[in-house]
Design an enzyme around this catalytic site. Structure first.
Site, PDB file in Angstrom:
ATOM      1  N   ARG A  14     -13.249  -5.780   3.080  1.00  0.00           N
ATOM      2  CA  ARG A  14     -12.405  -6.254   1.972  1.00  0.00           C
ATOM      3  C   ARG A  14     -11.063  -5.547   2.039  1.00  0.00           C
ATOM      4  O   ARG A  14     -10.095  -6.062   2.558  1.00  0.00           O
ATOM      5  CB  ARG A  14     -13.117  -6.027   0.627  1.00  0.00           C
ATOM      6  CG  ARG A  14     -12.536  -6.867  -0.535  1.00  0.00           C
ATOM      7  CD  ARG A  14     -11.265  -6.302  -1.125  1.00  0.00           C
ATOM      8  NE  ARG A  14     -11.442  -5.001  -1.751  1.00  0.00           N
ATOM      9  CZ  ARG A  14     -10.435  -4.254  -2.192  1.00  0.00           C
ATOM     10  NH1 ARG A  14      -9.177  -4.660  -2.050  1.00  0.00           N
ATOM     11  NH2 ARG A  14     -10.654  -3.064  -2.737  1.00  0.00           N
ATOM     12  N   ASP A  15     -10.996  -4.338   1.553  1.00  0.00           N
ATOM     13  CA  ASP A  15      -9.736  -3.599   1.562  1.00  0.00           C
ATOM     14  C   ASP A  15      -9.280  -3.328   2.995  1.00  0.00           C
ATOM     15  O   ASP A  15      -8.084  -3.294   3.278  1.00  0.00           O
ATOM     16  CB  ASP A  15      -9.925  -2.284   0.806  1.00  0.00           C
ATOM     17  CG  ASP A  15      -8.615  -1.618   0.423  1.00  0.00           C
ATOM     18  OD1 ASP A  15      -7.573  -2.049   0.917  1.00  0.00           O
ATOM     19  OD2 ASP A  15      -8.645  -0.661  -0.354  1.00  0.00           O
ATOM     20  N   HIS A 205     -11.483   6.241  -4.985  1.00  0.00           N
ATOM     21  CA  HIS A 205     -11.054   5.425  -3.846  1.00  0.00           C
ATOM     22  C   HIS A 205      -9.704   5.957  -3.380  1.00  0.00           C
ATOM     23  O   HIS A 205      -8.681   5.718  -4.013  1.00  0.00           O
ATOM     24  CB  HIS A 205     -10.938   3.959  -4.306  1.00  0.00           C
ATOM     25  CG  HIS A 205     -10.429   3.012  -3.268  1.00  0.00           C
ATOM     26  ND1 HIS A 205     -11.158   1.915  -2.845  1.00  0.00           N
ATOM     27  CD2 HIS A 205      -9.265   2.965  -2.574  1.00  0.00           C
ATOM     28  CE1 HIS A 205     -10.457   1.237  -1.946  1.00  0.00           C
ATOM     29  NE2 HIS A 205      -9.298   1.867  -1.774  1.00  0.00           N
ATOM     30  N   CYS A 238      -2.954  -1.800   0.626  1.00  0.00           N
ATOM     31  CA  CYS A 238      -2.629  -2.856  -0.331  1.00  0.00           C
ATOM     32  C   CYS A 238      -1.452  -3.687   0.188  1.00  0.00           C
ATOM     33  O   CYS A 238      -0.386  -3.138   0.482  1.00  0.00           O
ATOM     34  CB  CYS A 238      -2.285  -2.254  -1.697  1.00  0.00           C
ATOM     35  SG  CYS A 238      -1.750  -3.482  -2.919  1.00  0.00           S
TER      36      CYS A 238
END
Length: 310
Positions: A14-15, A205, A238
């Site tokens: 995912r990230d 995180h 991100c």
């Protein structure tokens, strides 16, 4: 006193992959998740049910979850709104994660909403979670610092937590989205939250943007926090925050914890194999360090090295 056992959530598919420009085939993502499972990971944040236009890499979220939902670990997915939550429930996730930014600037770039609007958007997701029986968790992005606004007041993070708890959420992830945290920030933010909300279950995180990721884990361990998120091979970042680079590396984290005598239940050599496979798939060197050097117990024959001459 450190916890004796730590749970690691793998966020590599995912990230880790969300910012990759070249689409990673669905079957490879599924293989990676199966590799994480074989290595002993018990919770995997497999994907995100965001708009495929916003994050094309994760357009196959439903297919990925459908393929791995019964293989053993808890399968979690990020959901941005009620529409994403419905897709996640239909795909068969075990957990959904909603995300709120701690700063207005990051909320605008990441969610195209104010913080108040983002929290309001959690309400229908919470109702979907209650009706479906799916666990709902929350994550607060840029909790340790915003790349646009700088330090975020601990009171702001705590106030967001208060509103999320009112919606029935008792598990909260604090995200160091662009790697701005230091042990001082960790102690301040987490200390405030644990004081204001002693029953909240915290997960940390960290990103390793400035080389502080594992040091920040140590700060969290000193506070008794026993849940962390990481990505195989140190992938990630991100796509909506300037300067964001990879997550802390799962193998490196497992190794550090093992050297501290902290149990994770993860097979380190198996995790290294998956990390190397991800590196081969993406076709470039990735930030993980242990995947190159190996643990300190891995010795080498003296004949394998060059000798000094002269």
């Amino acid at each position: 006193m450190h916890p004796s056992k730590v749970q690691i959530t793998e966020v590599g598919t995912r990230d880790g992959l969300q910012s990759e420009k070249t689409f990673v085939p669905t079957d490879r993502k599924i293989e990676f998740i199966k590799g994480f499972t074989a290595a002993g990971l018990q919770r995997i944040e497999a994907t995100s049910f965001v708009s495929p236009r916003a994050v094309p890499q994760l357009a196959d979220a439903s297919e990925v979850v459908a393929a791995v939902r019964d293989i053993g670990p808890t399968i979690a997915a990020l959901v941005p709104n009620a529409k994403g939550a419905m897709r996640a429930v239909e795909a068969g996730v075990d957990e959904m994660v909603v995300f709120i930014s701690a700063s207005e600037s990051h909320s605008s770039t990441n969610l195209n909403m104010t913080v108040d609007q983002a929290i309001a958007a959690v309400e229908p997701v919470a109702e979907i979670a209650r009706q479906s029986g799916v666990v709902l968790r929350a994550a607060i992005a840029v909790a340790f610092g915003c790349p646009f606004e700088g330090d975020v007041p601990t009171s702001t993070v705590s106030a967001i937590a208060t509103r999320l708890i009112a919606l029935g959420i008792d598990s909260l992830t604090l995200g160091d989205t662009t790697g701005m945290a230091s042990p001082r920030h960790v102690e301040a933010v987490c200390g405030r939250l644990l004081t204001d909300h002693p029953d909240i279950r915290l997960t940390l995180h960290f990103h390793n943007t400035r080389g502080m990721g594992l040091v920040n884990v140590l700060a969290g361990l000193r506070l008794g926090i026993d849940q962390y998120e990481s990505a195989a091979a140190g992938l990630g970042g991100c796509p909506f925050a300037a300067g964001a680079t990879g997550n802390i590396c799962t193998e490196d984290l497992v190794y550090m914890l093992s050297e501290l005598g902290i149990e994770t239940g993860i097979d380190l050599e198996a995790m290294i194999r998956v990390a190397k496979e991800m590196e081969r798939c993406l076709g470039r060197s990735l930030p993980g360090q242990l995947m190159r050097a190996g643990p300190r117990t891995r010795l080498h024959p003296i004949e394998s090295v060059r000798r000094a001459v002269g």
